[in-house]
Structure formats: structure tokens, C-alpha cells
Design a protein around this motif. Sequence first.
Motif, short mmCIF file in Angstrom:
data_model
loop_
_atom_site.label_atom_id
_atom_site.label_comp_id
_atom_site.label_asym_id
_atom_site.label_seq_id
_atom_site.Cartn_x
_atom_site.Cartn_y
_atom_site.Cartn_z
N HIS A 124 0.83 -1.20 0.00
CA HIS A 124 0.00 0.00 0.00
C HIS A 124 0.86 1.25 0.00
O HIS A 124 2.07 1.20 0.18
N THR A 208 -3.41 11.27 2.76
CA THR A 208 -4.84 11.03 2.91
C THR A 208 -5.16 10.46 4.28
O THR A 208 -6.25 10.70 4.83
N ALA A 225 -2.87 10.79 -6.14
CA ALA A 225 -3.27 9.42 -6.46
C ALA A 225 -3.75 9.39 -7.91
O ALA A 225 -4.03 10.42 -8.52
N HIS A 229 -9.80 9.53 -3.97
CA HIS A 229 -9.95 8.53 -2.92
C HIS A 229 -11.44 8.40 -2.56
O HIS A 229 -12.14 9.41 -2.45
N THR A 237 -7.54 15.07 -7.80
CA THR A 237 -6.16 14.61 -7.87
C THR A 237 -5.31 15.72 -8.49
O THR A 237 -5.81 16.60 -9.18
N GLN A 285 -9.06 1.14 3.41
CA GLN A 285 -9.65 2.28 2.71
C GLN A 285 -10.22 3.29 3.69
O GLN A 285 -10.06 4.50 3.52
N VAL A 290 -4.21 3.57 0.22
CA VAL A 290 -4.49 3.06 -1.12
C VAL A 290 -3.70 1.78 -1.30
O VAL A 290 -2.47 1.77 -1.17
#
Length: 321
Positions: A124, A208, A225, A229, A237, A285, A290
Motif C-alpha cells: 500500500h 490522505t 493518487a 480517494h 487529484t 480504505q 491506497v
Amino acid sequence: MRISRSTVFATALGMAVAAGFMTQAVADEFPSKDVQYVIPFGPGGESDISARLQQKYFEEITGEQLVIQYMPGGGGAVAWSQLSDMPADGHAIMGSNMPHIILKPMDKDVGFATEGIKNFYYFHYSPDAIIVRNDSPFETLDDLIQAADDAPGTVTFSGSGTYSANDVAHTRFQQLADVTTTYIPFKGTGAAVTALLGGQVQAEWGYTTVAANHQDKLRMLAVAAEERHPMFPDVPTFKELGYDMVGGAYRGMAVPEGTPVEIQQRLSDIFQQINQNPAFQQKMQDLGFVLIDVPLEEMPEFMAEQRRVYEETARELGLID
């Protein structure tokens, strides 16, 4: 008695095949006891949080415990410098973090080399994000960029240390947006958040996960990202806004040099299975992570690409020519 060359060759071949079968048999029975998981930082951080979430599923899959230990110091360097001294049987693994394991050895002798960290799985990352307080006058990323244009160097950011993912993001963003801002490194994400909440800085290069933990006090202007998200569907983004930035603090696992490849593959398979568990995915999450899926066989290509990206930043930071 004279032994023919063909007999010697056949004997050697037989021994090699037998050794291969033995190694595979050991891998099939792995793990045969608890696995020590060394986190190269103190407790409470994102590496620790994800490791504790993995514990339950590791035991369900293997029947053995994933025992977490901490070895903080030097931004991870203390632990990584001792990885080679750990048993090479798969029952001792260590957290592996980027950009740390790539950038730190470029700066000075830190007791380990990037090549000595034998990564078997990356699972991740925490996407970089520009975070401000809820009462900030910066409503959008354009607002912040305009302020930086009007008065170069006056917009201040906190971040989690030097040569960290935050430092890398700050350097890259300044290049892409053609602005000058001031980055102030703090000892860890927690201290960087405290500085933002306390008004010592105007913004933070955070993640995040920080926004997820402080939704009542902080908000993100943009996230690095590939896609928005799920927790923050209204936050664009950087790519959407015209800045080619995707990245953050990547986390995986490594073993000491000499660990049999069959054992590395078994470890990779176990943690990949955890990563594919829907309940685990949802928990990660909800915390702002991520998930990525980089198993052992894809690791060489993944690491080569990461090194290429971070070497570009290292030149900007003055670590290499």
C-alpha cells in the motif's frame, strides 16, 4: 577405485535436485513458528497500524502469530542496517519504506544499501496531499499557488522530515507549479500535523491518512493518487488539476539476504492473500490508505522504476550530481 566424470556429475546433479526438493518442502510447511515482524519506526505510525490489521489475517491463513516489534531510529536506518543480521529463514521480516530505502543511502553512509533490502511484497501507499485547516483562506489549490506566486517563499508547509515522501512531494510540486514555498521538516507526521493545527504553518505536505484522522479540523486541496480517494470524492487529484504527481509513502516488507527464494515466494503469497481480503481492503480504505499489489516476481521492475523516479528528485535535493 576410479570414479568417472559422468558419475561425479550425476551425483552432484542428484544432490542439487534433492536440495531443491528439501527447500520446497520447507517452503510448503512455512511458517513453522511465529514470524517476527520488525517495524523500523516507533509504535502508532502508519506502518504499525497496517501491520496490526494484517495480524488477524496472517494467523487465519497460517495458524501462526505475526509478532510485531519496533526498532526506531535514524528514520528507519537503524533497523535496515541490522536486517542482514537477522535469521534468513523467513521467520524474521522487516517493514520496507519508500522513498526512505532509496534516498537515505544516497545522502550518506547509513549502514545499509538499497540493494541489501530484499523486498518480497509491497502492499500500500499513503498518497501525498496538500492539507490545510478548515478555516484556511486557501479554498483550492489555485488559491495556494496564487499566494505563492504573489509572495515567493512566504507560503509555509510542515512535513514529516527531510528526504521523506513529503519532502519529495514538495520538491516535485515546486518544479511542476513553478512556485517557491517554504518546507519545514518535523520529526514525523504527528509533529507536522500539530504544527498545522497550531498555526505554525499555513499548510502541510501530509497524506490522505492524516485527513482521514482529522476530518473535523483539516481538509485536502489535492491528492497525489491516480484516482480520487473513495473517502474524499470531492477532492481532486493533482493530475486532474494539471500536475503529473502520483506518489506518497510506500510500504512493503523485506527479508535478510540469503533467505531462500521459495520462502520469499511463500511470504509474498501470504501477504498478497491478505491484501485481497475484502474486509481488510475496506478497513485500509477507511483509514485513507491506497492498496497496491506488487508481488515478488514484479519487484525488480517496480524497484527499478521507483529508483528512476527518486533519482530525479535526489538531483533536485542535491544528493547526487
